[in-house]
Design an enzyme around this catalytic site. Sequence first.
Site, PDB file in Angstrom:
ATOM      1  N   ASP A 153       0.798   1.614   8.994  1.00 42.77           N
ATOM      2  CA  ASP A 153       0.399   0.820  10.164  1.00 42.77           C
ATOM      3  C   ASP A 153       1.422   0.885  11.306  1.00 42.77           C
ATOM      4  O   ASP A 153       1.099   0.530  12.441  1.00 42.77           O
ATOM      5  CB  ASP A 153       0.191  -0.655   9.776  1.00 42.77           C
ATOM      6  CG  ASP A 153      -0.822  -0.827   8.651  1.00 42.77           C
ATOM      7  OD1 ASP A 153      -1.608   0.102   8.426  1.00 42.77           O
ATOM      8  OD2 ASP A 153      -0.806  -1.889   7.996  1.00 42.77           O
ATOM      9  N   GLU A 188      -9.683  -1.464  12.425  1.00 45.26           N
ATOM     10  CA  GLU A 188     -10.329  -2.383  11.476  1.00 45.26           C
ATOM     11  C   GLU A 188     -10.101  -3.845  11.866  1.00 45.26           C
ATOM     12  O   GLU A 188     -10.904  -4.710  11.540  1.00 45.26           O
ATOM     13  CB  GLU A 188      -9.823  -2.127  10.057  1.00 45.26           C
ATOM     14  CG  GLU A 188      -8.315  -2.304   9.904  1.00 45.26           C
ATOM     15  CD  GLU A 188      -7.800  -2.071   8.505  1.00 45.26           C
ATOM     16  OE1 GLU A 188      -8.594  -1.762   7.605  1.00 45.26           O
ATOM     17  OE2 GLU A 188      -6.568  -2.209   8.314  1.00 45.26           O
ATOM     18  N   GLY A 201       0.835  -1.210   0.000  1.00 48.40           N
ATOM     19  CA  GLY A 201       0.000   0.000   0.000  1.00 48.40           C
ATOM     20  C   GLY A 201       0.859   1.244   0.000  1.00 48.40           C
ATOM     21  O   GLY A 201       1.900   1.280   0.647  1.00 48.40           O
TER      22      GLY A 201
HETATM   23  O1  F6P Z   1      -1.030  -1.808   5.274  1.00 47.77           O
HETATM   24  C1  F6P Z   1      -1.554  -0.564   4.956  1.00 47.77           C
HETATM   25  C2  F6P Z   1      -3.039  -0.611   4.801  1.00 47.77           C
HETATM   26  O2  F6P Z   1      -3.506   0.689   4.531  1.00 47.77           O
HETATM   27  C3  F6P Z   1      -3.791  -1.234   5.976  1.00 47.77           C
HETATM   28  O3  F6P Z   1      -3.925  -0.349   7.059  1.00 47.77           O
HETATM   29  C4  F6P Z   1      -5.084  -1.635   5.320  1.00 47.77           C
HETATM   30  O4  F6P Z   1      -5.695  -2.716   5.974  1.00 47.77           O
HETATM   31  C5  F6P Z   1      -4.632  -2.065   3.956  1.00 47.77           C
HETATM   32  O5  F6P Z   1      -3.400  -1.435   3.706  1.00 47.77           O
HETATM   33  C6  F6P Z   1      -5.584  -1.706   2.854  1.00 47.77           C
HETATM   34  O6  F6P Z   1      -5.122  -2.281   1.691  1.00 47.77           O
HETATM   35  P1  F6P Z   1      -5.600  -1.876   0.233  1.00 47.77           P
HETATM   36  O7  F6P Z   1      -4.987  -0.543  -0.080  1.00 47.77           O
HETATM   37  O8  F6P Z   1      -5.053  -2.966  -0.617  1.00 47.77           O
HETATM   38  O9  F6P Z   1      -7.076  -1.787   0.262  1.00 47.77           O
END
Ligand code: F6P
Length: 375
Positions: A159, A254, A40
């Site tokens: 995170d 979450e 991400g």
């Molecule tokens: O690891 C970073 C993060 O933003 C998490 O906090 C979240 O659960 C995840 O990536 C979301 O992933 P994506 O951008 O693939 O939806």
Amino acid sequence: MIVYDNRNIYKLKANNSKIGDPMAIEGKKGKQIAILTGGGDAPGLNAVIRAIVVKAKNLGYDTLGILDGWKGLLDCKEHCSTNLDLDKVEDIHMLGGTILHTSRTNPYQIKGGPEQVKANLKKFNCDFLIAIGGEDTLGVANKLHKEGINVVGVPKTIDNDLSETDYTFGFNTAITRAAEAIENLHTTAKSHHRIIVVEVMGRHAGWMTLEAGLAGGASVILVPEEPFDIEEIITIINNREKKGKFYTIIAVSEGATPKKGAMELQKQEKDAFGHVRLGGIAQALSEEIERRTGKECRYVVLGHLQRAGDPTVFDRVLGTRLGIKAAEMIDNKEFGMMAALQGTEIVPVKLDKAVGTLKTVPKSRIDEAKTFYEV
Ligand code: F6P
């Protein structure tokens, strides 16, 4: 000259310098560093890229940007790399996202993936690689190092759950956004005498919820590290009402779960690294509180707004310092290592240790937050 404009810079850069030019594989043999960003996106990525390019240049290296994370080193036909020169990275430290783009591709999930990565690095004349990412991207980097690739890691994740580093860049921006949202929700919650449940990202670590919740004035902070007690939440809501506070803001991770039985996850699908896509806890909790208390509840999922937009000053500076160190580490042949923030210093640490275990919130920090619980 590139005019700084945070809405158009990607387009400007792409037009001026042909991002993804299939010819972008030149470089002095033995003196070219490949750079990729995986997982991400996190605000501060461009600060790292800029710092690596500038420092590497000072040390006599060329830099090649690999597009779309590990994907750019796999099935690489065209538009998977770009020469990174000083002009291309000018002022980008102030800009969110990543000019190299990103993906959640895992070469170890693809037959012959690691071999393709190695072959393409060779094709690109890159003897060195800097991987900027979280536990997944750096986990791949660590494995590749063990297979002989000269790799250095840079820790990235909103995170803040990577071990061996006090903070990861992106985290400060994300908690600033989340704290601001939680703070702002007070006026509407108060006006309507409502309970508002705010879902915060962070996967299985509660750092974001804890710090944004503290800063934004949430009355209840629920993190994955400690399953929550729904009865305790109801008690807090009732106690607040006894004191004339007819509203409550609850910050929930979450990845948080209730004490008895896990609440439903919105989607069970998994990514290439085996992570379930989390989400839905704020809705489930808000409905449960409404059912038990009869009070009006609403929920807000902050989602990708937390990592969208430009980095804070802290993340610009941290990203810059990590990038400088990563280029130095390549020059010092400190492979299989990651640049990390420990105290106020940027130091090399073993990738093995950094990706070994997730850094989660200790009980002492959760207890600190409970100081403000009205139990
Ligand atoms: O690891 C970073 C993060 O933003 C998490 O906090 C979240 O659960 C995840 O990536 C979301 O992933 P994506 O951008 O693939 O939806």
